[in-house]
Design a protein around this motif. Structure first.
Motif, PDB file in Angstrom:
ATOM      1  N   PRO A 104       0.895  -1.150  -0.160  1.00  0.00           N
ATOM      2  CA  PRO A 104      -0.024  -0.060   0.000  1.00  0.00           C
ATOM      3  C   PRO A 104       0.997   1.153   0.120  1.00  0.00           C
ATOM      4  CG  PRO A 104      -0.763  -1.553   1.564  1.00  0.00           C
ATOM      5  CD  PRO A 104       0.506  -2.170   1.161  1.00  0.00           C
ATOM      6  N   SER A 105       1.974   1.234   0.571  1.00  0.00           N
ATOM      7  CA  SER A 105       2.806   2.364   0.760  1.00  0.00           C
ATOM      8  C   SER A 105       3.290   2.866  -0.538  1.00  0.00           C
ATOM      9  CB  SER A 105       4.125   2.144   1.682  1.00  0.00           C
ATOM     10  OG  SER A 105       5.003   1.101   1.171  1.00  0.00           O
ATOM     11  N   LEU A 106       3.637   1.836  -1.485  1.00  0.00           N
ATOM     12  CA  LEU A 106       4.136   1.878  -2.847  1.00  0.00           C
ATOM     13  C   LEU A 106       2.713   2.616  -3.672  1.00  0.00           C
ATOM     14  CD1 LEU A 106       6.563   2.057  -4.857  1.00  0.00           C
ATOM     15  CD2 LEU A 106       5.639  -0.349  -5.394  1.00  0.00           C
ATOM     16  N   ASN A 107       1.890   2.066  -3.400  1.00  0.00           N
ATOM     17  CA  ASN A 107       0.560   2.554  -4.377  1.00  0.00           C
ATOM     18  C   ASN A 107       0.464   4.038  -3.949  1.00  0.00           C
ATOM     19  OD1 ASN A 107       0.121   0.209  -5.511  1.00  0.00           O
ATOM     20  ND2 ASN A 107      -1.221  -0.601  -3.768  1.00  0.00           N
ATOM     21  N   GLN A 108       0.432   4.406  -2.517  1.00  0.00           N
ATOM     22  CA  GLN A 108       0.441   6.003  -2.287  1.00  0.00           C
ATOM     23  C   GLN A 108       1.315   6.787  -2.984  1.00  0.00           C
ATOM     24  OE1 GLN A 108      -2.089   6.905  -0.321  1.00  0.00           O
ATOM     25  NE2 GLN A 108      -3.034   5.005   0.044  1.00  0.00           N
ATOM     26  N   MET A 109       2.538   6.456  -2.736  1.00  0.00           N
ATOM     27  CA  MET A 109       3.577   7.384  -3.521  1.00  0.00           C
ATOM     28  C   MET A 109       3.447   7.237  -4.868  1.00  0.00           C
ATOM     29  SD  MET A 109       7.043   6.841  -1.167  1.00  0.00           S
ATOM     30  CE  MET A 109       7.317   8.617  -1.891  1.00  0.00           C
ATOM     31  N   ALA A 110       3.078   6.159  -5.444  1.00  0.00           N
ATOM     32  CA  ALA A 110       2.964   6.071  -6.835  1.00  0.00           C
ATOM     33  C   ALA A 110       1.781   6.703  -7.540  1.00  0.00           C
ATOM     34  CB  ALA A 110       2.979   4.558  -7.423  1.00  0.00           C
ATOM     35  N   SER A 111       0.742   6.771  -6.826  1.00  0.00           N
ATOM     36  CA  SER A 111      -0.471   7.671  -7.227  1.00  0.00           C
ATOM     37  C   SER A 111      -0.214   9.074  -7.110  1.00  0.00           C
ATOM     38  CB  SER A 111      -1.955   7.240  -6.379  1.00  0.00           C
ATOM     39  OG  SER A 111      -1.716   7.214  -5.034  1.00  0.00           O
ATOM     40  N   GLY A 112       0.354   9.532  -5.632  1.00  0.00           N
ATOM     41  CA  GLY A 112       0.656  10.950  -5.613  1.00  0.00           C
ATOM     42  C   GLY A 112       1.542  11.353  -6.571  1.00  0.00           C
ATOM     43  N   SER A 113       2.778  10.768  -7.027  1.00  0.00           N
ATOM     44  CA  SER A 113       3.481  11.120  -7.935  1.00  0.00           C
ATOM     45  C   SER A 113       3.005  11.308  -9.427  1.00  0.00           C
ATOM     46  CB  SER A 113       4.524  10.094  -8.267  1.00  0.00           C
ATOM     47  OG  SER A 113       5.594  10.490  -9.241  1.00  0.00           O
ATOM     48  N   LEU A 114       2.113  10.396  -9.780  1.00  0.00           N
ATOM     49  CA  LEU A 114       1.059  10.455 -10.767  1.00  0.00           C
ATOM     50  C   LEU A 114       0.410  11.778 -11.099  1.00  0.00           C
ATOM     51  CD1 LEU A 114      -0.022   9.392 -13.699  1.00  0.00           C
ATOM     52  CD2 LEU A 114      -1.734   8.313 -12.386  1.00  0.00           C
TER      53      LEU A 114
END
Length: 116
Positions: free
Chosen positions: A4-14
């Motif tokens: 989930p932490s990777l998903n949070q950062m990736a979606s924020g970066s997008l």
């Protein structure tokens, strides 16, 4: 599946990359580049103050991803506007190489300084 932490950062970066493209058309890129580290600091401070909250940690990770994405766009826009389109690819390759070298060297250097 992704953590989930990777998903949070990736979606924020997008969101940061897409939103920052619109933002630098309305606000000077240098202003964006000055504000982004402050927003990163707010995300880090928030996660530090409320370190036992999963919701705050997720929001802080999303905020860090957002500012990372915004930073990438602001830097490329500043390089483009500084050197022009004819020299952009060469100049940006140097900037991106320096960014990568900093990512490799900085942790080692920080460890050496800590050990002093």
């Amino acid at each position: 599946s992704c953590p989930p932490s990777l998903n949070q950062m990736a979606s924020g970066s997008l969101v940061g990359r897409l939103g920052s493209g619109v933002l630098v058309d309305r606000v000077p890129a240098r202003t964006c580049l000055a504000v982004v580290p402050l927003a990163t600091a707010v995300s880090i401070a928030t996660s530090t103050v409320w370190s036992n909250s999963v919701t705050v940690a997720a929001a802080a990770l999303w905020g860090m991803g957002l500012t990372y994405g915004m930073n990438a766009v602001a830097i490329s826009v500043i390089v483009s506007r500084t050197v022009g389109s004819s020299l952009f690819s060469e100049a940006y390759s140097w900037v991106f190489t320096a960014w990568g070298a900093g990512g490799v060297i900085a942790p080692w250097l920080a460890g050496r300084l800590f050990d002093l």
